[in-house]
Design a protein around this motif. Structure first.
Motif, PDB file in Angstrom:
ATOM      1  N   ILE A  45       0.794  -1.064   0.137  1.00  0.00           N
ATOM      2  CA  ILE A  45       0.485   0.491  -0.056  1.00  0.00           C
ATOM      3  C   ILE A  45       0.668   0.819   0.067  1.00  0.00           C
ATOM      4  N   ASN A  46       0.108   1.872  -0.575  1.00  0.00           N
ATOM      5  CA  ASN A  46       1.155   3.533  -0.305  1.00  0.00           C
ATOM      6  C   ASN A  46       0.557   5.045  -0.048  1.00  0.00           C
ATOM      7  N   LEU A  47       2.047   5.368   0.955  1.00  0.00           N
ATOM      8  CA  LEU A  47       1.152   7.371   1.223  1.00  0.00           C
ATOM      9  C   LEU A  47       0.472   7.514   0.256  1.00  0.00           C
ATOM     10  N   GLY A  48      -0.835   7.650   1.098  1.00  0.00           N
ATOM     11  CA  GLY A  48      -1.877   8.659   0.785  1.00  0.00           C
ATOM     12  C   GLY A  48      -3.121   7.838   0.510  1.00  0.00           C
ATOM     13  N   ASN A  49      -3.096   6.477   0.366  1.00  0.00           N
ATOM     14  CA  ASN A  49      -4.168   5.850   0.715  1.00  0.00           C
ATOM     15  C   ASN A  49      -5.669   5.648   1.500  1.00  0.00           C
ATOM     16  N   ILE A  50      -6.368   5.554   1.055  1.00  0.00           N
ATOM     17  CA  ILE A  50      -7.755   5.167   2.028  1.00  0.00           C
ATOM     18  C   ILE A  50      -8.228   3.358   2.518  1.00  0.00           C
ATOM     19  N   SER A 169       3.263  18.329  12.948  1.00  0.00           N
ATOM     20  CA  SER A 169       4.661  18.571  13.843  1.00  0.00           C
ATOM     21  C   SER A 169       5.177  17.237  14.478  1.00  0.00           C
ATOM     22  N   ASN A 170       4.623  16.412  13.287  1.00  0.00           N
ATOM     23  CA  ASN A 170       5.160  14.615  13.930  1.00  0.00           C
ATOM     24  C   ASN A 170       5.214  14.552  12.496  1.00  0.00           C
ATOM     25  N   ALA A 171       6.654  14.898  11.781  1.00  0.00           N
ATOM     26  CA  ALA A 171       7.109  14.036  10.305  1.00  0.00           C
ATOM     27  C   ALA A 171       6.947  12.476  10.257  1.00  0.00           C
ATOM     28  N   ASN A 172       7.526  11.514  11.653  1.00  0.00           N
ATOM     29  CA  ASN A 172       7.143  10.569  11.476  1.00  0.00           C
ATOM     30  C   ASN A 172       6.079   9.697  11.135  1.00  0.00           C
ATOM     31  N   THR A 173       4.780  10.785  11.254  1.00  0.00           N
ATOM     32  CA  THR A 173       3.668  10.037  11.551  1.00  0.00           C
ATOM     33  C   THR A 173       3.013   9.888  10.077  1.00  0.00           C
ATOM     34  N   SER A 174       2.746   8.680   9.538  1.00  0.00           N
ATOM     35  CA  SER A 174       2.195   7.837   8.478  1.00  0.00           C
ATOM     36  C   SER A 174       0.675   7.536   8.332  1.00  0.00           C
ATOM     37  N   TYR A 215      -0.848  15.837   3.624  1.00  0.00           N
ATOM     38  CA  TYR A 215       0.237  15.750   4.252  1.00  0.00           C
ATOM     39  C   TYR A 215       0.919  13.816   4.235  1.00  0.00           C
ATOM     40  N   LYS A 216       0.448  13.578   2.914  1.00  0.00           N
ATOM     41  CA  LYS A 216       0.291  12.043   2.110  1.00  0.00           C
ATOM     42  C   LYS A 216       0.588  10.994   3.416  1.00  0.00           C
ATOM     43  N   VAL A 217      -0.730  10.758   4.359  1.00  0.00           N
ATOM     44  CA  VAL A 217      -0.836   9.295   4.651  1.00  0.00           C
ATOM     45  C   VAL A 217      -1.344   8.866   4.878  1.00  0.00           C
ATOM     46  N   ILE A 218      -1.387   7.137   5.384  1.00  0.00           N
ATOM     47  CA  ILE A 218      -2.304   6.244   4.592  1.00  0.00           C
ATOM     48  C   ILE A 218      -3.774   6.789   5.734  1.00  0.00           C
ATOM     49  N   VAL A 219      -4.752   6.722   5.752  1.00  0.00           N
ATOM     50  CA  VAL A 219      -6.183   6.842   6.376  1.00  0.00           C
ATOM     51  C   VAL A 219      -7.060   5.696   6.518  1.00  0.00           C
ATOM     52  N   MET A 220      -7.232   5.162   7.378  1.00  0.00           N
ATOM     53  CA  MET A 220      -7.924   4.061   7.187  1.00  0.00           C
ATOM     54  C   MET A 220      -9.000   3.974   8.743  1.00  0.00           C
ATOM     55  N   TYR A 221     -10.720   3.636   8.157  1.00  0.00           N
ATOM     56  CA  TYR A 221     -11.823   4.378   9.184  1.00  0.00           C
ATOM     57  C   TYR A 221     -12.434   2.560   9.259  1.00  0.00           C
TER      58      TYR A 221
END
Length: 290
Positions: A45-50, A169-174, A215-221
């Motif tokens: 999976i890639n950063l930015g995926n939902i 403030s948290n560049a490590n969060t993906s 911010y290109k993070v993976i979002v999961m719900y």
């Protein structure tokens, strides 16, 4: 020379102020979660995926996201030991209040106890991680987890808007997980009058993405099984490839029958593919049979 901007054009020239630290965090490369689950996402999976996770009560939705958090938070290695984590930060927005930090710690501890050293030198090292090291690894891993509790619809929307500052403030969060996105549907129906469930989810995702997409993070719900559209995934406008649309849908179901009452199926769908995996639920999480 002077330049004049017409009033109707002003909104096109609005700029958003941010500090240098925020700009750096937004543009910096976040840890990759490509190998979050080789079983469910064999192609990565890639950063930015939902990712949408649905299922009835007891099907293992919260257990699955807890496993994802374990994989995300734990480090890849620790001195001579191979841990197998991804060493990234995560945020969980807890609306159903089923998530248990003690369960997260328990699965972490169980996994770490099974880790063996991979050192091939002649120096004799311990074959297992001892309890003191396990405690240290868990504490350092949990430092990268942010838990945001919400108790009503207004708090949830305020939390969405706070995510931007947290991510900057948290560049490590993906990874961001919302458990669940449909928790306050009936509250919102009474206030906003949105009754179609698929439309409601689309609006919630749009509100969330407006605060997090750059911010290109993976979002999961997560959501309940009955909380769904009447159209198939391939026909769903939120499921077509593109920014802000669902990339994967994971449907968790119990296999019917007395002899299979402890057996479950996970159906993983994308706009173009579908596969099914069997699993059972144990103290260590979801155990895959195939």
């Amino acid at each position: 020379m002077r330049f004049y901007i017409r009033s109707e054009d002003k909104m096109d020239y609005d700029c958003k102020a941010e500090t240098g630290v925020q700009l750096l965090a937004r543009l910096s490369s976040r840890p990759n979660l490509n190998s979050l689950s080789e079983t469910l996402f064999p192609g990565g999976i890639n950063l930015g995926n939902i990712i949408e996770i649905s299922g009835d009560s007891g099907s293992g939705k919260t257990t699955l996201i807890t496993q994802f958090l374990v994989k995300c938070l734990l480090p890849k290695t620790w001195n001579e030991f191979t841990i197998g984590g991804l060493g990234a930060g995560a945020i969980i927005v807890d609306t159903d209040h089923h998530f248990q930090i003690l369960k997260l710690v328990s699965i972490m501890e169980s996994l770490l106890m099974k880790c063996r050293e991979s050192n091939t030198s002649e120096v004799q090292l311990p074959k297992h991680i001892d309890s003191k090291i396990i405690e240290k690894i868990i504490k350092e891993s949990l430092a990268n987890l942010i838990v945001l509790n919400c108790y009503d619809s207004v708090q949830l929307f305020v939390t969405f808007h706070s995510l931007e500052n947290i991510l900057s403030s948290n560049a490590n969060t993906s990874l961001i997980i919302i458990d669940s996105l449909s928790a306050y549907y009936w509250q919102d129906v009474a206030v906003r009058g949105i009754r179609k469930m698929d439309l409601y989810l689309r609006k919630m995702l749009k509100a969330l993405q407006s605060c997090t997409e750059e911010y290109k993070v993976i979002v999961m719900y997560t959501k309940q099984t009955h909380f769904q559209s009447n159209v198939n995934f391939a026909e769903d406008s939120t499921a077509t490839p593109g920014p802000g649309n669902v990339s994967y849908k994971i449907q968790l179901n119990r296999v019917e029958g007395k002899e299979t009452e402890d057996l479950f199926l996970a159906e993983v769908s994308t706009p173009v593919t579908k596969c099914v995996h069997q699993y059972t639920v144990s103290d260590d999480g979801l155990m895959w049979a195939n």
